[in-house]
Design a protein around this motif. Sequence first.
Motif, PDB file in Angstrom:
ATOM      1  N   GLU A 108       0.834  -1.206   0.000  1.00 17.92           N
ATOM      2  CA  GLU A 108       0.000   0.000   0.000  1.00 17.92           C
ATOM      3  C   GLU A 108       0.871   1.260   0.000  1.00 17.92           C
ATOM      4  OE1 GLU A 108      -3.209   0.698   0.048  1.00 17.92           O
ATOM      5  OE2 GLU A 108      -4.124  -1.275   0.136  1.00 17.92           O
TER       6      GLU A 108
ATOM      7  N   GLY B 183       3.824   1.504  -1.188  1.00 17.90           N
ATOM      8  CA  GLY B 183       4.376   1.635  -2.534  1.00 17.90           C
ATOM      9  C   GLY B 183       3.372   2.257  -3.485  1.00 17.90           C
ATOM     10  N   ALA B 184       2.104   1.840  -3.339  1.00 19.25           N
ATOM     11  CA  ALA B 184       1.070   2.389  -4.216  1.00 19.25           C
ATOM     12  C   ALA B 184       0.905   3.885  -3.973  1.00 19.25           C
ATOM     13  CB  ALA B 184      -0.254   1.667  -3.976  1.00 19.25           C
TER      14      ALA B 184
ATOM     15  N   LEU C 285       3.639   5.619  -5.670  1.00 24.15           N
ATOM     16  CA  LEU C 285       3.449   5.633  -7.118  1.00 24.15           C
ATOM     17  C   LEU C 285       2.465   6.726  -7.511  1.00 24.15           C
ATOM     18  CD1 LEU C 285       4.371   4.115  -9.615  1.00 24.15           C
ATOM     19  CD2 LEU C 285       2.296   2.813  -9.485  1.00 24.15           C
TER      20      LEU C 285
END
Lengths: 209, 475, 304
Positions: free
Chosen positions: A152, A154-155, A158
């Motif tokens: 999460e 990382g998301a 991003l």
Amino acid sequence: MNLILLIILMASLVYFFLTERTSNYVKILTLQGTLLFAIALINLIDISTLALILILLETIIIKAIIVPQFLNQLRRTNNLRRVAQSQVAVFYSIILIVSIIIISFFAAYYVKNQYIQLSFFTVSISTVLGGIYFIIIHKNLFNHIVGFLIIENGAFLLSLAVGGEFPFLVSMAVLIDILMAVLIIGVFVNKIGSTFGDMSISSLNKIKD
Amino acid sequence: MMIILYFLIVSAVFASLSFFIKNKILHIIIAVFYSFMQIGLTIYAYLNINNFDSVYFKFDSLSILLNGLLNIILIPVLFHSKYYIERHVATIKNRGRFITMIIILSSALSSIYFTDNVVLVWVCLEITTICVTFLIYHERYIAALEAAWKYLFISSFGITIAFLGILFLSVQGNNANEVSLSFTHLNSIAHNIDPLFLKIAFLLLITGYSIKINVFPLYAATIDAKTTAPFAVNAITSTALINGGFIAVFRIYAIISKTDSFKWVQNILFIVGIISLFIVSIQLFKVRRFKRMFAFSSMEHLALIFIAISLGKIGLYAAMLHLVFHTLSKTGVFLHFGQIRAFFQSAWIKDTGDYFKKNGFSALVYIFSILTITAIPPSGMFVSEFLIFKALFETKQYITAVLIIILLTIIVYLIFKHSMQLLFGKLPENFKQENAIVSKFEPVSQIFLFSLVIYLAYFPPEFFTELIKSVLQIF
Amino acid sequence: MGISIILIIITALLFPGIVTFAKTKIVGRKGPKIIQPIYDLFKLFKKRNVYSQTSGIIFQIAPIIYFATVFLAAFFIPIGNYKAIISFNGDFVLFAYLLGFGRFMMILAAMDTGSGFEGMGANREAFYSLLAEPAFFIIFSSVALMTGHTSFYDIFNNLHIETALSYFVAALSIYILFWVSMVENSRMPVDDPKTHLELTMVHEVMVLDHSGFELALIQLAGGLKFAIFGTLIYNFILPIQNNFLANLILFPIVILIYALLVAVSESYKARNKMQKNAQWIITLSAISIVVFLSVLIITEKIIF
């Protein structure tokens, strides 16, 4: 400043694989949440106030306070063992995570275009891959949640990398969704802990045909 | 207009009413009213086709088609929920919860069909994850808990992966206004999106949503979920929910069809389809439970649909037809399974047998259902499968066609083999006639659904064909 | 020219004493005098050697070569703007391999004794230094890349710490050098110099058979190693001091802090489990890769 925060984030990712104490996982998640808060604050200061408040709430309140508290409670109610050993020796995990970081640098260069911010992109790729690897090498359900939260994070990075800004209502929905998912996952882990008396994935083999 | 918003608000009211008020009559009233409301929504959407609604929603032919299907299956599912609740749900509190979850699930599904926004599709799919998890765990036994956990976790994981895909998709032309991530807008800027990013986005999205669509790669958790979930729940998750995941991927596919990456994405769909078919034909050898077998059958049909889509425009009509028929027939199959479960008091194939002698009429309906899902004439699915093979031959993919025929033969053989135990096999000794529950009215809905499949296949009404043809026009 | 080597030798003589003194103070005991290790050295120098019958010539020459390589390595280290005696491009590679060669001789000598314990210790020593070496090399290649020079003197004289990121790099480098020095000297988290059980020893077990003059050389080499690493750390903290006196005053202070840190970490840290040592050391290399990546960003080899 941005880069330092990102590098600390990357180092904290390495630390996930170094330590084997569950309490440390929660601490690192808190640290990552705080780092994401700082990064978001620095980078998104220009967007509309409402959206900014929402994103800051998501990072500081949810990622850095509510979820770690919840995880700690989960740890206590299930009498989790303090040391959660992974399937793969830490030695190899560290080598692998470092290679993941290096590979994500190359990958980021491969997909580079003018719309994305490479620094966020690199860290987010390595965080997502690291989270997946974390789930793979652990058998404990609690650690699976931790791995899920790493993904999460990382998301979230991003979304910063692509300059992702959703309409207010939509980002609100996303926020509530993630919170709900984590809480319900936690409730189910609690349930499994009390039903199976064990939080290991290996005890979940009742529905094999 | 804000019709969908009102619809969602009223659904929320219905859901909370049935959650908090413990009254049997009220639950029935709510279920009936909700079904009428759903039908009303479909009719309204049909009358206002291609109009926008409530900022994020748009009525288009595909969504109307799928929502219509949802209506058609929702009425029998709610009707059969009555039997399910009588047999398996002890407390009135849990009955209310069951109705609540079904209402939230179908409202979320309707929003998935109608929405025009990539992120909103994602949000609603996450909501369906939570609902389905609770529905799987509704009976509170250990295997259900395990399946619910697996479904919840893998689904959340997949949804996060899909979110990454959405972020990749939103790299270009993203400014925080309402249209920026709508399918309409993305369709118009499809040319400008970096092809590499489009490909990555599609790959991530199909990986993430594959748990909803019930195909490779994340198929395992949903098969487990369908193995343990109540039959009435399966009747929705194995049909309407699959359609929800399908539409989420299909709309992205439609966007990519306007770019140069089209061929690449078609190959991906083809690979997913073929691998899924292989997995089904291997896994069916060792299934020992009916629900698992039917879940794999769903996987088979979705794989066929993917292969058909990957052929381009030529297979699209067949794919859509197949999707419609699969939805109708699989609902019937799962509803019929409810009767088998009630008759033999077991979900295992080994606990059944001699169905023909013990309960002839139901056995006939079962044969009807098996013929339907294995696409043997007079089943309507024969028509759509025939069209898929026609498309395969027209695109000169003879080897693939032969391979698929071989795999389908294996699958059909295995499904019949497992069914033979039920129909003519030796009755196990622990079977007790006095425990068997037989209800005369239960098979009616299945006969209706299977007949509908035949009717739509051989005598398609004008509006139905028009609807499917206008779906194809988005390419 | 010669000032740096003189300072290093003085440090080498005093360092073990300071660490021991600080450690005794931390646990609240009355410790030996700071110059006690020097007395011990003299005592040992006066004694004659005892050789076992199984050992051969390698055993006898290894301590001398070991001391010689470490002493030679000290010649490469500059202090601030005091130039090192030997300085050429790429000298840090030779520096690392000199230390490596000395260690290699000691490992050979340990095998030469024919004792099972010493072979085990040699095995561990070889493994740990193998793991610690990448960390050292990555750090120095990073700063070499950052400054564009490849000798110690040029690197430290061109190490401009300006941006926030380069502060970060310097801090991490010091952190890594500190722990690498602990590994090199077989100190706390990896090895416990106080231990009396051969099974848990790493470095100590290798020198069990040495006596007299040779043992003195080995101990002196240990002090020299500390002094060398302390000087490297000093150079990182204060990259360039043009003032002659400032160097003379600041150097002892930094070395004193370093010694205290060693003492503190020795007193408050428990020794790692033997199996955990490998992962602990490889982490240093992982961190040094983070440094390397940061340097690539600073030097715009990777452009964000």
